[in-house]
Design an enzyme around this catalytic site. Structure first.
Site, mmCIF file in Angstrom:
data_model
loop_
_atom_site.group_PDB
_atom_site.id
_atom_site.type_symbol
_atom_site.label_atom_id
_atom_site.label_comp_id
_atom_site.label_asym_id
_atom_site.label_seq_id
_atom_site.Cartn_x
_atom_site.Cartn_y
_atom_site.Cartn_z
ATOM 1 N N LYS A 44 -7.488 22.120 10.333
ATOM 2 C CA LYS A 44 -7.619 22.689 11.672
ATOM 3 C C LYS A 44 -7.675 24.205 11.564
ATOM 4 O O LYS A 44 -6.687 24.853 11.231
ATOM 5 C CB LYS A 44 -6.447 22.261 12.551
ATOM 6 N N GLU A 50 -4.601 -3.016 4.713
ATOM 7 C CA GLU A 50 -4.213 -3.693 5.952
ATOM 8 C C GLU A 50 -5.342 -4.547 6.530
ATOM 9 O O GLU A 50 -5.125 -5.322 7.459
ATOM 10 C CB GLU A 50 -3.818 -2.646 7.018
ATOM 11 N N TRP A 95 -11.864 21.560 14.154
ATOM 12 C CA TRP A 95 -11.668 20.724 12.974
ATOM 13 C C TRP A 95 -12.739 20.977 11.914
ATOM 14 O O TRP A 95 -13.916 21.103 12.240
ATOM 15 C CB TRP A 95 -11.705 19.255 13.345
ATOM 16 N N THR A 98 0.853 -1.179 0.000
ATOM 17 C CA THR A 98 0.000 0.000 0.000
ATOM 18 C C THR A 98 0.895 1.237 0.000
ATOM 19 O O THR A 98 1.946 1.249 0.654
ATOM 20 C CB THR A 98 -0.953 -0.006 1.223
HETATM 21 P P1 AMP Z 1 -6.252 1.516 0.604
HETATM 22 O O1 AMP Z 1 -5.369 0.764 1.509
HETATM 23 O O2 AMP Z 1 -5.565 2.042 -0.615
HETATM 24 O O3 AMP Z 1 -7.466 0.758 0.255
HETATM 25 O O4 AMP Z 1 -6.736 2.828 1.382
HETATM 26 C C1 AMP Z 1 -7.404 2.744 2.620
HETATM 27 C C2 AMP Z 1 -7.924 4.097 3.008
HETATM 28 O O5 AMP Z 1 -8.929 4.530 2.093
HETATM 29 C C3 AMP Z 1 -8.607 4.126 4.349
HETATM 30 O O6 AMP Z 1 -7.687 4.215 5.407
HETATM 31 C C4 AMP Z 1 -9.500 5.354 4.234
HETATM 32 O O7 AMP Z 1 -8.775 6.540 4.475
HETATM 33 C C5 AMP Z 1 -9.887 5.330 2.775
HETATM 34 N N1 AMP Z 1 -11.236 4.744 2.600
HETATM 35 C C6 AMP Z 1 -11.545 3.479 2.288
HETATM 36 N N2 AMP Z 1 -12.885 3.330 2.177
HETATM 37 C C7 AMP Z 1 -13.448 4.532 2.436
HETATM 38 C C8 AMP Z 1 -14.785 5.035 2.496
HETATM 39 N N3 AMP Z 1 -15.835 4.272 2.239
HETATM 40 N N4 AMP Z 1 -14.953 6.332 2.817
HETATM 41 C C9 AMP Z 1 -13.901 7.139 3.076
HETATM 42 N N5 AMP Z 1 -12.621 6.725 3.030
HETATM 43 C C10 AMP Z 1 -12.384 5.437 2.722
#
Ligand code: AMP
Length: 540
Positions: free
Chosen positions: A435, A327, A440, A182
């Site tokens: 911020k 993860e 926030w 990732t």
């Molecule tokens: P990845 O490992 O590339 O799938 O990215 C994971 C990250 O994507 C998470 O930690 C969130 O910040 C974001 N994410 C995943 N699903 C959502 C969702 N439904 N709404 C908002 N953010 C999301």
């Protein structure tokens, strides 16, 4: 006491072979659309496992894939882990430097490569320190010319296999089955290793009725790439449950996705919001029969409320919001209304659907605020921490593990609120929150509001430094085709004003041609922030 039978992936492909030999996989590759039965896929998978063994791949060895969503990639999804090796899906959209890093860091022994990606690998080949075999995933007649030795043709290898291979029966359920890197905010990508047990249990979660409810009766179209968290685990669950699969292949367009849904009568599909915004535009402009769809699963970044409304109310397509990370295999929460919430008004139901949802059975969560655990009142924010059998316990050989993995929990870096019903809402990434004057502001809330405006195709909100308030929000919007030049900033402010406190309103609204995106189609806030900060300092 119950038996301790191992939860390994071999049972998944064996089940498809025994119980669902007639069910189909529709696969689009560079050379067109082909159809296969699970009987054929299962036989070919064993041939691939045998070929890898002949090439010297042993248990625990990593085998990388650089490929789109198609049947050969699906075969690799099972041949590699079921023979005891580790399926390492590589994000083909990363920079060559990062691709070299992760292949070397994972110590991939062999690579399975799509023909259109092969030239990239040919260029960087001398920098790959561990790869012994390069297998090009195409028909024999489609092989690219190359000077690399140890290049093999996928179909030729399968033909030359004896067909007598059987998967080992003594795999450990805690052995590594897959891995995926990732992107980190800074530095090299971080590796996550999936165990057989984690994949089996995560697949069960995808099948639960109040989750994605993937079943034999479905025809599933994973638009999310097979190099992005294993296409959210859908191919694993689909094979195990005998679900028909439609794999959209390389360089697809919204038109192609709409045509595939219509022609193949797809019932469930999955992808990031960018994909669904594109599909929505296509559905607005042309007529398709989408009546087979029972669920559009959306995750990866926040699904704008306006988009959910358009899918559900304008096109009658049920939408399902979910949240997870590389993860976490990835499914963590999913937005399925409770029985008594079905009674609510359509606007109230939309508010719930726009939240990311409730925790799937099998996992535990907590929300860590400033002063300990945040209360579940829909207001108090905190960082989401998770643990469970399909959550990683650390990054693969990486010193950065300690930042995210503490006291047996994964600290996600996502700031959330949880309401009295247990529905979680992502407020922001920790680093994307704005911020202002000690309070926030959620960039996600502002983006959602802007994207509900009929003229706006996409909107992203980032912070700029401010002398008095520390940080202030700036909105960047992309208008829909027909609206360019017709909408003013003032109109957009008038639209936002009734929805937010005055100090939440962006200091500026910038019209852009496009918003920079990451390799998996999310807003690239870091780059956007730099762009906006440069633009605003030039203006001063
Ligand atoms: P990845 O490992 O590339 O799938 O990215 C994971 C990250 O994507 C998470 O930690 C969130 O910040 C974001 N994410 C995943 N699903 C959502 C969702 N439904 N709404 C908002 N953010 C999301």
């Amino acid at each position: 006491m119950m038996m301790q039978t191992p939860l390994t992936m071999t049972q998944m492909i064996r089940r498809a072979e025994k119980f669902f030999p007639k069910k189909e996989v529709v696969s689009r590759t560079g050379s067109g659309i082909q159809r296969f039965t699970y009987k054929t896929i299962a036989e070919r998978t064993k041939r691939l496992a045998e070929s890898l063994q002949k090439l010297g791949i042993k248990r625990g060895d990593k085998v990388g894939t650089l490929a789109w969503n198609h049947h050969r990639h699906l075969e690799a999804y099972f041949a590699i882990p079921c023979s005891g090796a580790v399926l390492h899906t590589i994000n083909i959209r990363l920079s060559p430097q990062h691709i070299i890093y992760i292949i070397n860091h994972a110590e991939d022994q062999a690579l399975l490569i799509d023909p259109d990606i092969f030239p990239l690998i040919e260029k960087v080949k001398d920098q790959l320190t561990t790869v012994k075999a390069f297998i090009v995933m195409c028909a024999e007649g489609e092989m690219p010319e190359t000077t690399i030795e140890s290049v093999y043709n996928y179909e030729r290898l399968l033909q030359e296999a004896s067909g007598n291979y059987e998967y080992p029966d003594d795999l450990d359920e805690n052995a590594p089955a897959g891995m995926c890197y990732t992107s980190a905010t800074t530095g090299n990508p971080k590796g996550v290793v999936y165990s057989h047990r984690g994949i089996v249990l995560h697949s069960m979660a995808l099948g639960m009725a109040d989750s994605a409810a993937v079943s034999e009766k479905d025809i599933a179209l994973p638009v999310v790439p097979m190099f992005h968290v294993n296409a959210w685990g859908l191919p694993f669950a689909a094979v195990w449950f005998g679900t028909s699969l439609v794999l959209p292949g390389p360089y697809f367009t919204p038109k192609l996705i709409a045509e595939l849904i219509e022609a193949e009568k797809v019932t469930i599909t999955a992808g990031v919001p960018t994909i669904w915004l594109g599909l929505l535009k296509e559905l607005d402009e042309n007529n398709y029969d989408m009546s087979s769809l029972r669920s559009v699963l959306c995750g990866g970044s926040a699904a704008p409320r306006g988009m959910i409304k358009a899918f559900e109310e304008k096109h009658g397509i049920p939408f399902m919001h979910a949240y997870g990370m590389t993860e976490t295999s990835p499914l963590v929460v999913i937005s399925s209304l409770k029985s008594y919430q079905e009674e609510l008004s359509s606007e109230e139901k939309l508010n719930i659907k726009a939240m990311q949802g409730i925790l799937v059975p099998g996992l535990e969560m907590k929300v860590v605020g400033k002063d300990g655990e945040a209360s579940w009142d829909g207001k108090e924010m905190g960082e989401l921490a998770i643990r469970g059998p399909w959550i990683a316990s650390g990054y693969y050989r990486d010193e950065r593990s300690d930042e995210a993995f503490r006291d047996g929990w994964l600290y996600t870096g996502d700031v959330v609120t949880v309401d009295e019903e247990g529905f979680m809402k992502i407020v922001d990434r920790t680093k994307d929150l704005i911020k202002s004057g000690g309070e926030w502001i959620s960039s996600v809330d502002l983006e959602n509001a802007l994207m509900a405006h009929e003229a706006i195709f996409e909107a992203a909100v980032v912070s700029v430094p401010h002398e008095e308030w520390q940080e202030r929000p700036i909105a960047c919007v992309v208008l829909k085709e027909g609206y360019k030049g017709t909408v003013t900033k003032e109109e957009l402010y008038t639209f936002l004003q009734p929805q937010f406190a005055k100090w939440w309103l962006p200091d500026d609204i910038l019209f852009m041609e496009e918003i920079p995106k990451t390799s998996v189609g999310k807003f690239l806030k870091m780059r956007l922030r730099d762009q906006v900060r440069t633009m605003s300092s030039e203006l001063k």
